[in-house]
Scaffold this motif. Structure first.
Motif, PDB file in Angstrom:
ATOM      1  N   PRO A 135       3.369  -5.962  -5.946  1.00  0.00           N
ATOM      2  CA  PRO A 135       4.119  -6.327  -4.738  1.00  0.00           C
ATOM      3  C   PRO A 135       3.517  -5.693  -3.558  1.00  0.00           C
ATOM      4  CG  PRO A 135       5.892  -6.042  -6.763  1.00  0.00           C
ATOM      5  CD  PRO A 135       4.282  -5.550  -6.930  1.00  0.00           C
ATOM      6  N   ASP A 136       3.804  -6.068  -2.252  1.00  0.00           N
ATOM      7  CA  ASP A 136       3.538  -5.443  -1.154  1.00  0.00           C
ATOM      8  C   ASP A 136       4.194  -4.031  -1.086  1.00  0.00           C
ATOM      9  OD1 ASP A 136       2.354  -7.788  -0.597  1.00  0.00           O
ATOM     10  OD2 ASP A 136       3.560  -8.108   1.047  1.00  0.00           O
ATOM     11  N   GLU A 137       3.413  -3.044  -0.542  1.00  0.00           N
ATOM     12  CA  GLU A 137       3.888  -1.633  -0.544  1.00  0.00           C
ATOM     13  C   GLU A 137       4.585  -1.181  -1.744  1.00  0.00           C
ATOM     14  OE1 GLU A 137       6.276  -1.876   3.239  1.00  0.00           O
ATOM     15  OE2 GLU A 137       4.624  -2.677   4.481  1.00  0.00           O
ATOM     16  N   SER A 138       4.003  -1.501  -2.748  1.00  0.00           N
ATOM     17  CA  SER A 138       4.612  -0.945  -4.140  1.00  0.00           C
ATOM     18  C   SER A 138       4.057   0.332  -4.819  1.00  0.00           C
ATOM     19  CB  SER A 138       4.898  -1.965  -5.020  1.00  0.00           C
ATOM     20  OG  SER A 138       3.317  -2.422  -5.404  1.00  0.00           O
ATOM     21  N   VAL A 139       3.005   0.960  -4.083  1.00  0.00           N
ATOM     22  CA  VAL A 139       2.582   2.355  -4.642  1.00  0.00           C
ATOM     23  C   VAL A 139       2.366   3.256  -3.363  1.00  0.00           C
ATOM     24  CG1 VAL A 139       1.463   1.256  -6.648  1.00  0.00           C
ATOM     25  CG2 VAL A 139       0.051   1.592  -4.549  1.00  0.00           C
ATOM     26  N   GLU A 140       2.564   4.588  -3.745  1.00  0.00           N
ATOM     27  CA  GLU A 140       2.480   5.544  -2.888  1.00  0.00           C
ATOM     28  C   GLU A 140       1.084   5.627  -2.034  1.00  0.00           C
ATOM     29  OE1 GLU A 140       4.824   8.906  -2.875  1.00  0.00           O
ATOM     30  OE2 GLU A 140       6.326   7.824  -4.165  1.00  0.00           O
ATOM     31  N   ALA A 141      -0.033   5.478  -3.310  1.00  0.00           N
ATOM     32  CA  ALA A 141      -1.442   5.714  -3.154  1.00  0.00           C
ATOM     33  C   ALA A 141      -2.058   5.018  -4.195  1.00  0.00           C
ATOM     34  CB  ALA A 141      -1.664   7.251  -3.193  1.00  0.00           C
ATOM     35  N   ALA A 142      -3.298   4.858  -3.842  1.00  0.00           N
ATOM     36  CA  ALA A 142      -4.323   4.363  -4.829  1.00  0.00           C
ATOM     37  C   ALA A 142      -5.507   5.076  -4.948  1.00  0.00           C
ATOM     38  CB  ALA A 142      -4.685   2.654  -4.360  1.00  0.00           C
ATOM     39  N   PHE A 143      -6.105   5.129  -6.048  1.00  0.00           N
ATOM     40  CA  PHE A 143      -7.248   5.977  -6.613  1.00  0.00           C
ATOM     41  C   PHE A 143      -8.372   4.804  -7.218  1.00  0.00           C
ATOM     42  CE2 PHE A 143      -3.896   8.650  -6.321  1.00  0.00           C
ATOM     43  CZ  PHE A 143      -4.425  10.090  -6.301  1.00  0.00           C
ATOM     44  N   ALA A 144      -9.454   5.139  -6.848  1.00  0.00           N
ATOM     45  CA  ALA A 144     -10.356   4.600  -7.568  1.00  0.00           C
ATOM     46  C   ALA A 144     -11.743   5.610  -7.996  1.00  0.00           C
ATOM     47  CB  ALA A 144     -11.193   3.330  -6.607  1.00  0.00           C
TER      48      ALA A 144
END
Length: 244
Positions: free
Chosen positions: A99-108
């Motif tokens: 969903p929209d705005e569902s994580v505080e950060a993303a990592f790759a």
């Protein structure tokens, strides 16, 4: 299928070897990224292009609630075995099933250069909450080491970095907060270097005879340095803030 797409999906044929031979990410690198992004223990974070979970397990170890998104079924199967604590989804970075705005950060980790940036960056911006951010990591070779300098000339990474400056995230979705390089040393062997090479996309798309020639050459080179040897490694880390 484009050459980039074909290479990015080539790892699926060697998922088990990828899990066995690719290195994890240094805890120091992940902690630095988490601090830059202002993450507290328990934060819900996304690992996109997660592969077999090499980065995912590091996020779990730091106390984050990790969600892994990976387009390759064989890679995801390895991740689910290695990191059962993580929520896992089979999907690409260009169509993240959250969903929209569902994580505080993303990592790759070892992944951003494979993404279709025009589609992936808006998706990442969509799922990251306001005030959140994005971290990109690459484990890479240290050509100050004589073995790796020769290895790079042999297999083709000599003089290159794992990312392209002009392809890093930027406005209107993200702005850079900082970057660093973390240095670590691991024990390695001729078998380990041969195993690593067998999981590299540029190797996987070669003809069989050419693959075997490269493997022999790498084994011969590494064997000159002994049965066991220290292998310095560089981890490039970038942190970006989500622009609201």
């Amino acid at each position: 299928m484009s050459d980039r797409s074909a290479r990015s999906r080539s790892f699926e044929s060697v998922a088990e070897a990828y899990e066995r031979h690719r290195p994890d990410y240094a805890a120091e690198a992940l902690r630095w990224a988490a601090e830059q992004l202002g993450l507290d223990p328990g934060a819900r974070v996304l690992d996109v292009g997660a592969g077999t979970g090499k980065l995912t397990r590091g996020l779990v170890a730091l106390g984050f609630e990790a969600v892994a998104v990976e387009p390759g079924g064989p890679m995801l199967a390895q991740l689910r075995k290695a990191v059962p604590e993580a929520e896992a989804h089979e999907a690409p970075a260009e169509a993240i099933p959250l969903p929209d705005e569902s994580v505080e950060a993303a990592f790759a980790g070892q992944a951003f250069h494979w993404f279709d940036r025009e589609r992936a960056l808006p998706e990442l911006h969509r799922v990251i909450a306001p005030g959140g951010g994005l971290a990109l990591l690459w484990n890479w070779w240290d050509e100050r080491d004589p073995l790796q300098r020769e290895f790079g000339e042999l297999v083709g990474f000599a003089g290159h970095e794992p990312y392209s400056e002009e392809e890093l995230p930027g406005e209107p979705s993200f702005r850079e907060l900082g970057r660093t390089v973390v240095e670590t040393v691991q024990e390695s062997s001729p078998d380990a270097l041969v195993g690593y090479l067998s999981t590299v996309s540029g190797f996987l798309i070669r003809e069989r005879a050419e693959q075997e020639e490269h493997l022999r050459a790498v084994r011969d080179l590494a064997s000159r340095y002994g049965e066991r040897f220290p292998l310095p490694r560089l981890t490039y880390v970038f942190a970006f803030a989500r622009i609201s």
